[in-house]
Design a protein around this motif. Structure first.
Motif, PDB file in Angstrom:
ATOM      1  N   TRP A  96      17.891 -40.859  48.722  1.00  0.00           N
ATOM      2  CA  TRP A  96      17.168 -41.572  47.667  1.00  0.00           C
ATOM      3  C   TRP A  96      18.091 -42.584  46.986  1.00  0.00           C
ATOM      4  CZ3 TRP A  96      17.810 -42.112  42.406  1.00  0.00           C
ATOM      5  CH2 TRP A  96      16.714 -42.551  41.663  1.00  0.00           C
ATOM      6  N   ALA A  97      19.339 -42.189  46.731  1.00  0.00           N
ATOM      7  CA  ALA A  97      20.304 -43.083  46.087  1.00  0.00           C
ATOM      8  C   ALA A  97      20.710 -44.232  47.009  1.00  0.00           C
ATOM      9  CB  ALA A  97      21.535 -42.288  45.652  1.00  0.00           C
ATOM     10  N   ASN A  98      20.860 -43.955  48.312  1.00  0.00           N
ATOM     11  CA  ASN A  98      21.226 -45.000  49.266  1.00  0.00           C
ATOM     12  C   ASN A  98      20.240 -46.157  49.219  1.00  0.00           C
ATOM     13  OD1 ASN A  98      23.406 -43.513  50.155  1.00  0.00           O
ATOM     14  ND2 ASN A  98      22.383 -42.740  51.992  1.00  0.00           N
ATOM     15  N   ASP A  99      18.963 -45.821  49.096  1.00  0.00           N
ATOM     16  CA  ASP A  99      17.921 -46.840  49.076  1.00  0.00           C
ATOM     17  C   ASP A  99      17.979 -47.706  47.827  1.00  0.00           C
ATOM     18  OD1 ASP A  99      17.018 -45.778  51.463  1.00  0.00           O
ATOM     19  OD2 ASP A  99      15.494 -44.515  50.524  1.00  0.00           O
ATOM     20  N   ARG A 100      18.754 -47.289  46.867  1.00  0.00           N
ATOM     21  CA  ARG A 100      18.836 -48.013  45.589  1.00  0.00           C
ATOM     22  C   ARG A 100      20.244 -48.520  45.314  1.00  0.00           C
ATOM     23  NH1 ARG A 100      14.993 -44.588  46.113  1.00  0.00           N
ATOM     24  NH2 ARG A 100      13.001 -44.847  45.055  1.00  0.00           N
ATOM     25  N   GLY A 101      21.024 -48.676  46.363  1.00  0.00           N
ATOM     26  CA  GLY A 101      22.336 -49.311  46.232  1.00  0.00           C
ATOM     27  C   GLY A 101      23.451 -48.401  45.789  1.00  0.00           C
ATOM     28  N   LEU A 102      23.278 -47.080  45.934  1.00  0.00           N
ATOM     29  CA  LEU A 102      24.310 -46.120  45.525  1.00  0.00           C
ATOM     30  C   LEU A 102      24.703 -45.269  46.731  1.00  0.00           C
ATOM     31  CD1 LEU A 102      22.694 -44.949  42.165  1.00  0.00           C
ATOM     32  CD2 LEU A 102      24.594 -46.539  42.430  1.00  0.00           C
ATOM     33  N   PRO A 103      25.557 -45.793  47.606  1.00  0.00           N
ATOM     34  CA  PRO A 103      25.823 -45.093  48.872  1.00  0.00           C
ATOM     35  C   PRO A 103      26.826 -43.951  48.795  1.00  0.00           C
ATOM     36  CG  PRO A 103      27.040 -47.150  48.795  1.00  0.00           C
ATOM     37  CD  PRO A 103      26.218 -47.099  47.535  1.00  0.00           C
ATOM     38  N   ASN A 104      27.625 -43.871  47.740  1.00  0.00           N
ATOM     39  CA  ASN A 104      28.734 -42.905  47.757  1.00  0.00           C
ATOM     40  C   ASN A 104      28.815 -42.094  46.472  1.00  0.00           C
ATOM     41  OD1 ASN A 104      29.874 -43.667  50.354  1.00  0.00           O
ATOM     42  ND2 ASN A 104      30.451 -45.580  49.369  1.00  0.00           N
ATOM     43  N   ILE A 105      27.753 -41.425  46.101  1.00  0.00           N
ATOM     44  CA  ILE A 105      27.794 -40.561  44.926  1.00  0.00           C
ATOM     45  C   ILE A 105      28.502 -39.262  45.317  1.00  0.00           C
ATOM     46  CG2 ILE A 105      26.428 -39.295  43.223  1.00  0.00           C
ATOM     47  CD1 ILE A 105      24.225 -41.322  43.575  1.00  0.00           C
ATOM     48  N   PRO A 106      29.521 -38.837  44.555  1.00  0.00           N
ATOM     49  CA  PRO A 106      30.196 -37.575  44.890  1.00  0.00           C
ATOM     50  C   PRO A 106      29.216 -36.406  44.894  1.00  0.00           C
ATOM     51  CG  PRO A 106      31.435 -38.814  43.246  1.00  0.00           C
ATOM     52  CD  PRO A 106      30.113 -39.513  43.397  1.00  0.00           C
ATOM     53  N   LYS A 107      29.470 -35.448  45.777  1.00  0.00           N
ATOM     54  CA  LYS A 107      28.566 -34.307  45.883  1.00  0.00           C
ATOM     55  C   LYS A 107      28.464 -33.540  44.566  1.00  0.00           C
ATOM     56  CE  LYS A 107      28.550 -33.267  50.818  1.00  0.00           C
ATOM     57  NZ  LYS A 107      28.785 -32.228  51.849  1.00  0.00           N
ATOM     58  N   GLU A 108      29.570 -33.449  43.844  1.00  0.00           N
ATOM     59  CA  GLU A 108      29.531 -32.724  42.579  1.00  0.00           C
ATOM     60  C   GLU A 108      28.598 -33.405  41.583  1.00  0.00           C
ATOM     61  OE1 GLU A 108      30.204 -30.133  39.372  1.00  0.00           O
ATOM     62  OE2 GLU A 108      30.312 -29.927  41.549  1.00  0.00           O
ATOM     63  N   GLN A 109      28.562 -34.750  41.605  1.00  0.00           N
ATOM     64  CA  GLN A 109      27.657 -35.475  40.709  1.00  0.00           C
ATOM     65  C   GLN A 109      26.209 -35.196  41.090  1.00  0.00           C
ATOM     66  OE1 GLN A 109      28.790 -37.309  38.136  1.00  0.00           O
ATOM     67  NE2 GLN A 109      26.763 -37.862  37.403  1.00  0.00           N
ATOM     68  N   LEU A 110      25.911 -35.201  42.378  1.00  0.00           N
ATOM     69  CA  LEU A 110      24.554 -34.880  42.832  1.00  0.00           C
ATOM     70  C   LEU A 110      24.186 -33.450  42.448  1.00  0.00           C
ATOM     71  CD1 LEU A 110      24.679 -36.481  46.404  1.00  0.00           C
ATOM     72  CD2 LEU A 110      23.460 -37.374  44.407  1.00  0.00           C
ATOM     73  N   ALA A 111      25.146 -32.537  42.577  1.00  0.00           N
ATOM     74  CA  ALA A 111      24.893 -31.144  42.203  1.00  0.00           C
ATOM     75  C   ALA A 111      24.604 -31.034  40.706  1.00  0.00           C
ATOM     76  CB  ALA A 111      26.090 -30.267  42.572  1.00  0.00           C
ATOM     77  N   LEU A 112      25.300 -31.819  39.884  1.00  0.00           N
ATOM     78  CA  LEU A 112      25.060 -31.807  38.443  1.00  0.00           C
ATOM     79  C   LEU A 112      23.644 -32.274  38.122  1.00  0.00           C
ATOM     80  CD1 LEU A 112      28.453 -33.287  37.199  1.00  0.00           C
ATOM     81  CD2 LEU A 112      27.603 -30.982  36.720  1.00  0.00           C
ATOM     82  N   PHE A 113      23.200 -33.325  38.793  1.00  0.00           N
ATOM     83  CA  PHE A 113      21.825 -33.803  38.572  1.00  0.00           C
ATOM     84  C   PHE A 113      20.813 -32.707  38.926  1.00  0.00           C
ATOM     85  CE2 PHE A 113      23.581 -38.229  39.136  1.00  0.00           C
ATOM     86  CZ  PHE A 113      23.231 -38.677  37.876  1.00  0.00           C
ATOM     87  N   ALA A 114      20.972 -32.124  40.116  1.00  0.00           N
ATOM     88  CA  ALA A 114      20.021 -31.095  40.555  1.00  0.00           C
ATOM     89  C   ALA A 114      20.049 -29.886  39.626  1.00  0.00           C
ATOM     90  CB  ALA A 114      20.344 -30.677  41.993  1.00  0.00           C
ATOM     91  N   HIS A 115      21.240 -29.462  39.238  1.00  0.00           N
ATOM     92  CA  HIS A 115      21.386 -28.298  38.369  1.00  0.00           C
ATOM     93  C   HIS A 115      20.761 -28.541  37.002  1.00  0.00           C
ATOM     94  CE1 HIS A 115      23.711 -26.126  35.223  1.00  0.00           C
ATOM     95  NE2 HIS A 115      23.522 -25.099  36.027  1.00  0.00           N
ATOM     96  N   SER A 116      20.973 -29.757  36.441  1.00  0.00           N
ATOM     97  CA  SER A 116      20.448 -30.049  35.105  1.00  0.00           C
ATOM     98  C   SER A 116      18.924 -30.030  35.071  1.00  0.00           C
ATOM     99  CB  SER A 116      20.960 -31.415  34.627  1.00  0.00           C
ATOM    100  OG  SER A 116      20.394 -32.471  35.374  1.00  0.00           O
ATOM    101  N   CYS A 117      18.305 -30.291  36.210  1.00  0.00           N
ATOM    102  CA  CYS A 117      16.835 -30.308  36.306  1.00  0.00           C
ATOM    103  C   CYS A 117      16.298 -29.035  36.956  1.00  0.00           C
ATOM    104  CB  CYS A 117      16.380 -31.537  37.093  1.00  0.00           C
ATOM    105  SG  CYS A 117      16.811 -33.109  36.298  1.00  0.00           S
ATOM    106  N   TYR A 118      17.112 -28.005  36.988  1.00  0.00           N
ATOM    107  CA  TYR A 118      16.722 -26.699  37.521  1.00  0.00           C
ATOM    108  C   TYR A 118      16.187 -26.818  38.951  1.00  0.00           C
ATOM    109  CZ  TYR A 118      17.374 -25.225  32.703  1.00  0.00           C
ATOM    110  OH  TYR A 118      17.919 -24.979  31.455  1.00  0.00           O
ATOM    111  N   PHE A 119      16.818 -27.750  39.724  1.00  0.00           N
ATOM    112  CA  PHE A 119      16.601 -27.894  41.162  1.00  0.00           C
ATOM    113  C   PHE A 119      15.186 -28.362  41.525  1.00  0.00           C
ATOM    114  CE2 PHE A 119      19.731 -24.589  40.209  1.00  0.00           C
ATOM    115  CZ  PHE A 119      20.862 -25.214  40.693  1.00  0.00           C
ATOM    116  N   ASP A 120      14.515 -29.007  40.575  1.00  0.00           N
ATOM    117  CA  ASP A 120      13.243 -29.685  40.838  1.00  0.00           C
ATOM    118  C   ASP A 120      13.572 -31.089  41.356  1.00  0.00           C
ATOM    119  OD1 ASP A 120      10.977 -31.412  40.478  1.00  0.00           O
ATOM    120  OD2 ASP A 120      10.090 -29.943  39.128  1.00  0.00           O
ATOM    121  N   ILE A 121      13.262 -31.377  42.616  1.00  0.00           N
ATOM    122  CA  ILE A 121      13.683 -32.621  43.253  1.00  0.00           C
ATOM    123  C   ILE A 121      13.104 -33.848  42.558  1.00  0.00           C
ATOM    124  CG2 ILE A 121      13.607 -33.998  45.364  1.00  0.00           C
ATOM    125  CD1 ILE A 121      15.561 -31.742  45.508  1.00  0.00           C
TER     126      ILE A 121
END
Length: 349
Positions: A96-121
């Motif tokens: 999803w991020a690649n399609d919006r010009g963000l090709p290299n988000i660290p995995k920990e940052q992605l995990a923080l996003f998912a965790h903060s939203c209780y894993f609702d995609i």
């Protein structure tokens, strides 16, 4: 022990490291072995080139490498703590991020996003959109986050921030903010928000995914004149960011030593606040003993009757942390500048 024996020992160690390196993809191949130049003035450069695959890293490159190692370690720790963090979820978010010009988000940052939203995609994608959109379009809050800048140095003499070293009984980390200088003329509202959000980022960088976070705001030295220094537009954007784009589970906001005009402060904020955020706020105008069942004394600085060190020392430590993260903030700014929410290549469903 002669130089040849030392050479042999280091060569043996080097070959073991070489074997480990060969199992890691996309790493530079090590150069061929050659004797150590014991009498050479370039000995330091020689070791640097050996350790980094033939390329001597600059100071900034070494820091960036250490930051990457740190975030990778936090990712593994978060993945162990929260089994809902899966490669499938993170790959979906990265696509999803690649399609919006963000090709290299660290995995920990992605995990923080998912965790903060209780894993609702879907909720996570909305959070990421607000996070990167606001950071890309609100330079007054999210650009030039360099601890060494004179403006931030001045604000850090007016304000104190701290991430307390001990979480509460529920595992929530505690961030404290208060005025040191009561003069409204010294207060820059946008720098206050910038430093607060940098403190949030420092907490996430240091502690990774956690149960949540508590904000403790001490208004003992807040004056009515501080209200005249506010920017309504910045206030609106900051509240939107906290409600919709913060990759952290904010659990409570405790306000202590609230002034007589606290109702005016709430009146300014309320039009932009959702009920959920409004209900997180708990206000203490005098005696703060009612705070102790929520934040135990062993988790509070001695300034608030607690058992930890004083706020002044925690503030000094926090300033050192922000200084250490200067390269991290700079690289993150470069990342979100590329965000293009309205220029999607192929929308990820």
């Amino acid at each position: 022990m002669g130089h040849s024996a030392i050479d042999a020992d280091i060569e043996s160690l080097y070959r073991r490291v070489k074997g480990i390196r060969s199992t890691v993809p996309n790493m530079a191949a090590p150069p061929p072995w050659w004797p150590i130049p014991w009498k050479s003035s370039d000995l330091t450069k020689w070791f640097a080139s050996r350790l980094h695959g033939g390329v001597a890293f600059t100071k900034d490159q070494s820091i960036r490498k250490s930051l990457k190692i740190k975030t990778d370690c936090e990712y593994l720790k978060s993945k162990r703590s929260f089994r809902q963090i899966t490669d499938e979820i993170l790959d979906s978010l990265q696509k999803w991020a690649n399609d919006r010009g963000l090709p290299n988000i660290p995995k920990e940052q992605l995990a923080l996003f998912a965790h903060s939203c209780y894993f609702d995609i879907e909720a996570t994608r909305r959070c990421m959109n607000v996070y990167y959109s606001l950071r890309a379009t609100t330079p007054e809050l999210f650009n030039n986050r360099d601890f060494s800048l004179d403006s931030l140095q001045q604000s850090l003499k007016t304000l104190e921030f701290a991430i307390l070293p001990k979480p509460d009984q529920n595992g929530n980390w505690i961030i404290v903010q208060r005025f040191m200088d009561p003069r409204p003329s010294q207060y820059i509202f946008n720098d206050n928000l910038k430093l607060l959000f940098m403190s949030y980022d420092a907490n996430l960088y240091t502690n990774g995914c956690s149960e949540g976070c508590i904000l403790l705001v001490d208004m003992a030295k807040t004056r009515f004149g501080h209200l005249t220094r506010l920017s309504i537009n910045s206030l609106r954007k900051s509240i939107e960011y906290v409600q919709e784009g913060l990759p952290m589970r904010l659990k409570r906001i405790y306000v202590v030593n609230a002034p007589w005009f606290m109702d005016k402060v709430i009146a300014l904020m309320r039009p932009f606040m959702k009920q959920e955020l409004f209900e997180m706020i708990h206000i203490y105008s005098g005696d703060i003993s009612g705070l102790y069942p929520h934040i135990p004394l062993e988790c509070l600085p001695k300034d608030y009757g607690g058992e930890l060190d004083c706020m002044a020392n925690f503030h000094k430590e926090h300033c050192m942390k922000l200084d250490q993260l200067r390269n991290y903030f700079r690289e993150e700014e470069a990342l979100f500048r590329n965000y293009s929410p309205n220029n999607v290549k192929t929308a990820s469903k």
